[in-house]
Motif scaffolding. Structure first.
Motif, PDB file in Angstrom:
ATOM      1  N   VAL A  32      63.973  46.387  55.877  1.00  0.00           N
ATOM      2  CA  VAL A  32      64.110  45.465  54.742  1.00  0.00           C
ATOM      3  C   VAL A  32      62.739  44.985  54.280  1.00  0.00           C
ATOM      4  O   VAL A  32      62.447  44.934  53.077  1.00  0.00           O
ATOM      5  N   VAL A  33      61.882  44.624  55.247  1.00  0.00           N
ATOM      6  CA  VAL A  33      60.530  44.189  54.889  1.00  0.00           C
ATOM      7  C   VAL A  33      59.768  45.313  54.201  1.00  0.00           C
ATOM      8  O   VAL A  33      59.080  45.099  53.194  1.00  0.00           O
ATOM      9  N   ALA A  34      59.885  46.540  54.724  1.00  0.00           N
ATOM     10  CA  ALA A  34      59.187  47.682  54.124  1.00  0.00           C
ATOM     11  C   ALA A  34      59.633  47.919  52.687  1.00  0.00           C
ATOM     12  O   ALA A  34      58.825  48.299  51.828  1.00  0.00           O
ATOM     13  N   ASP A  35      60.910  47.680  52.394  1.00  0.00           N
ATOM     14  CA  ASP A  35      61.423  47.887  51.042  1.00  0.00           C
ATOM     15  C   ASP A  35      60.874  46.866  50.049  1.00  0.00           C
ATOM     16  O   ASP A  35      60.930  47.103  48.831  1.00  0.00           O
ATOM     17  N   HIS A  36      60.386  45.721  50.544  1.00  0.00           N
ATOM     18  CA  HIS A  36      59.913  44.658  49.651  1.00  0.00           C
ATOM     19  C   HIS A  36      58.399  44.453  49.712  1.00  0.00           C
ATOM     20  O   HIS A  36      57.880  43.525  49.082  1.00  0.00           O
ATOM     21  N   ILE A  37      57.697  45.300  50.447  1.00  0.00           N
ATOM     22  CA  ILE A  37      56.243  45.135  50.575  1.00  0.00           C
ATOM     23  C   ILE A  37      55.521  45.518  49.287  1.00  0.00           C
ATOM     24  O   ILE A  37      54.624  44.818  48.819  1.00  0.00           O
ATOM     25  N   LEU A  38      55.920  46.652  48.698  1.00  0.00           N
ATOM     26  CA  LEU A  38      55.159  47.223  47.589  1.00  0.00           C
ATOM     27  C   LEU A  38      55.007  46.277  46.396  1.00  0.00           C
ATOM     28  O   LEU A  38      53.898  46.145  45.860  1.00  0.00           O
ATOM     29  N   PRO A  39      56.052  45.604  45.914  1.00  0.00           N
ATOM     30  CA  PRO A  39      55.850  44.699  44.772  1.00  0.00           C
ATOM     31  C   PRO A  39      54.840  43.594  45.064  1.00  0.00           C
ATOM     32  O   PRO A  39      53.986  43.284  44.214  1.00  0.00           O
ATOM     33  N   THR A  40      54.919  42.998  46.260  1.00  0.00           N
ATOM     34  CA  THR A  40      53.992  41.929  46.602  1.00  0.00           C
ATOM     35  C   THR A  40      52.566  42.448  46.726  1.00  0.00           C
ATOM     36  O   THR A  40      51.619  41.830  46.211  1.00  0.00           O
ATOM     37  N   LEU A  41      52.386  43.572  47.422  1.00  0.00           N
ATOM     38  CA  LEU A  41      51.044  44.135  47.568  1.00  0.00           C
ATOM     39  C   LEU A  41      50.480  44.569  46.222  1.00  0.00           C
ATOM     40  O   LEU A  41      49.269  44.459  45.983  1.00  0.00           O
ATOM     41  N   THR A  42      51.321  45.086  45.335  1.00  0.00           N
ATOM     42  CA  THR A  42      50.847  45.480  44.003  1.00  0.00           C
ATOM     43  C   THR A  42      50.277  44.286  43.262  1.00  0.00           C
ATOM     44  O   THR A  42      49.163  44.341  42.710  1.00  0.00           O
ATOM     45  N   LEU A  43      51.017  43.181  43.240  1.00  0.00           N
ATOM     46  CA  LEU A  43      50.527  41.973  42.566  1.00  0.00           C
ATOM     47  C   LEU A  43      49.276  41.421  43.247  1.00  0.00           C
ATOM     48  O   LEU A  43      48.307  41.043  42.579  1.00  0.00           O
ATOM     49  N   ALA A  44      49.296  41.373  44.581  1.00  0.00           N
ATOM     50  CA  ALA A  44      48.185  40.776  45.316  1.00  0.00           C
ATOM     51  C   ALA A  44      46.905  41.599  45.167  1.00  0.00           C
ATOM     52  O   ALA A  44      45.829  41.060  44.888  1.00  0.00           O
ATOM     53  N   VAL A  45      47.015  42.919  45.350  1.00  0.00           N
ATOM     54  CA  VAL A  45      45.818  43.768  45.296  1.00  0.00           C
ATOM     55  C   VAL A  45      45.247  43.812  43.882  1.00  0.00           C
ATOM     56  O   VAL A  45      44.035  43.612  43.676  1.00  0.00           O
ATOM     57  N   LEU A  46      46.094  44.073  42.882  1.00  0.00           N
ATOM     58  CA  LEU A  46      45.594  44.180  41.513  1.00  0.00           C
ATOM     59  C   LEU A  46      44.978  42.864  41.036  1.00  0.00           C
ATOM     60  O   LEU A  46      43.895  42.855  40.434  1.00  0.00           O
ATOM     61  N   SER A  47      45.654  41.749  41.292  1.00  0.00           N
ATOM     62  CA  SER A  47      45.124  40.461  40.827  1.00  0.00           C
ATOM     63  C   SER A  47      43.825  40.108  41.532  1.00  0.00           C
ATOM     64  O   SER A  47      42.895  39.562  40.916  1.00  0.00           O
ATOM     65  N   THR A  48      43.720  40.441  42.817  1.00  0.00           N
ATOM     66  CA  THR A  48      42.495  40.138  43.557  1.00  0.00           C
ATOM     67  C   THR A  48      41.324  40.984  43.068  1.00  0.00           C
ATOM     68  O   THR A  48      40.208  40.480  42.872  1.00  0.00           O
ATOM     69  N   VAL A  49      41.557  42.273  42.858  1.00  0.00           N
ATOM     70  CA  VAL A  49      40.491  43.157  42.388  1.00  0.00           C
ATOM     71  C   VAL A  49      40.021  42.743  40.988  1.00  0.00           C
ATOM     72  O   VAL A  49      38.809  42.636  40.716  1.00  0.00           O
ATOM     73  N   ILE A  50      40.962  42.504  40.085  1.00  0.00           N
ATOM     74  CA  ILE A  50      40.597  42.090  38.726  1.00  0.00           C
ATOM     75  C   ILE A  50      39.845  40.766  38.749  1.00  0.00           C
ATOM     76  O   ILE A  50      38.819  40.598  38.072  1.00  0.00           O
ATOM     77  N   SER A  51      40.330  39.810  39.538  1.00  0.00           N
ATOM     78  CA  SER A  51      39.683  38.499  39.612  1.00  0.00           C
ATOM     79  C   SER A  51      38.283  38.595  40.193  1.00  0.00           C
ATOM     80  O   SER A  51      37.366  37.894  39.751  1.00  0.00           O
ATOM     81  N   PHE A  52      38.100  39.472  41.186  1.00  0.00           N
ATOM     82  CA  PHE A  52      36.785  39.629  41.804  1.00  0.00           C
ATOM     83  C   PHE A  52      35.760  40.111  40.784  1.00  0.00           C
ATOM     84  O   PHE A  52      34.680  39.529  40.634  1.00  0.00           O
ATOM     85  N   PHE A  53      36.080  41.182  40.076  1.00  0.00           N
ATOM     86  CA  PHE A  53      35.113  41.730  39.120  1.00  0.00           C
ATOM     87  C   PHE A  53      34.898  40.795  37.933  1.00  0.00           C
ATOM     88  O   PHE A  53      33.776  40.676  37.417  1.00  0.00           O
ATOM     89  N   LEU A  54      35.952  40.120  37.507  1.00  0.00           N
ATOM     90  CA  LEU A  54      35.788  39.147  36.424  1.00  0.00           C
ATOM     91  C   LEU A  54      34.872  38.004  36.842  1.00  0.00           C
ATOM     92  O   LEU A  54      33.985  37.583  36.082  1.00  0.00           O
TER      93      LEU A  54
END
Length: 314
Positions: free
Chosen positions: A90-112
């Motif tokens: 169940v956790v594995a099925d819900h990891i991807l949406p959270t990691l997608t938001l977390a990784v993309l927002s962190t990378v964009i925020s870092f470079f900005l």
């Protein structure tokens, strides 16, 4: 480097034991009986007792704890009461949406944040750079839920540019996933960029008066070269620390964003598990976030060694 990895593995075991033990006892303070919640108020007492027995809730609290801990040591995190499936699945099925938001927002925020802060340092009197400095403080002050509602009102309800909710896998359906990700990513990027800009600015202000920069300027380097070759590598250390801890908190704490935009991630999953008193699922999500926190901090420590030769020597 090997010693660092061994210490982090030791820390991981200690943290998992502490977090798992605390969470096991804390969640049992939640009022209500999970078996009664599943069967409803009209269920017969015999049916409730049978379900409690099948869920392992009939023994004493310590018996339940040692039974759960023994199963975890064998890789069995239990079965979700809500989903009737293994917790890890169940956790594995819900990891991807959270990691997608977390990784993309962190990378964009870092470079900005690096671009904005570097521009402010090179052109401190530029009116746009000064305005961005004030907007950073404003971004820190605005709560995420208010920004989310305003973005939905303007860009979803009024302009109809982006969907107000929903989620698609970015890797399998990018055409429909990108529009759905724009608003939640914008909310996360606003708050993180404001935090990173303030963190990096304070670090830069501490580096700029140092003597080695005057030497670099005497050698004929431009302000842009001084900034990119000398100031930023040293000033990035506090920002990377902030980035690591912030990323780990994002994974476990995007509850509001996932609830508003109906993103089926870990935050949304945890909220549902708490409301249904799904003890095994709550414990599984919590342990996963604890593991991720240690791993992210390990990556932060390794990045120190890449950025600062003194760390590699020590």
């Amino acid at each position: 480097m090997t010693g660092l990895l061994l210490r982090r593995l030791r820390d991981l075991v200690i943290i998992l034991v502490i977090v798992g033990t605390m969470m096991f006892f804390v969640i049992r303070l939640i009022p209500g009986d999970p078996a009664q919640a599943i069967l409803g108020p009209t269920a017969r007492p015999s049916d409730v007792d049978a379900l409690r027995e099948s869920m392992g809730l009939n023994g004493t609290l310590w018996e339940q704890y040692f039974s759960w801990a023994g199963n975890v040591l064998h890789g069995d995190f239990g079965t979700s009461i809500t989903y009737h499936a293994p917790v890890l699945g169940v956790v594995a099925d819900h990891i991807l949406p959270t990691l997608t938001l977390a990784v993309l927002s962190t990378v964009i925020s870092f470079f900005l944040s690096v671009a904005i802060t570097s521009w402010q340092a090179v052109s401190p009197r530029n009116p746009v750079a000064r305005a961005l400095d004030r907007l950073s403080a404003l971004g820190m002050a605005m709560p995420d839920f208010w920004i989310s509602l305003m973005l939905v009102l303007v860009f979803s309800v009024t302009l109809r540019w982006f969907p107000s909710s929903g989620y698609e896998n970015l890797f399998t359906a990018p055409a429909t996933a990108v529009p759905a990700l724009v608003l939640p990513l914008t909310v996360l990027v606003i708050g993180q960029t404001a935090l990173f800009v303030l963190t990096l600015r304070e670090s830069l202000l501490g580096e700029l008066p140092l003597a080695y920069l005057r030497t670099a300027r005497v050698k004929g380097l431009s302000e842009r070269q001084v900034m990119t070759k000398h100031v930023l590598p040293n000033a990035l250390m506090p920002l990377i620390t902030q980035l690591g801890s912030n990323f780990a908190m994002l994974v476990g704490g995007i509850v509001i964003i996932e609830s508003i935009f109906v993103v089926p991630g870990l935050g949304h999953l945890l909220m549902g598990a708490v409301s249904t008193r799904d003890f095994p699922l709550i414990q599984g999500v919590t342990l996963f976030v604890a593991v991720l926190f240690v791993l992210v901090n390990l990556l932060v420590d390794l990045s120190y060694a890449l950025l600062d030769p003194k760390v590699r020597v020590s």
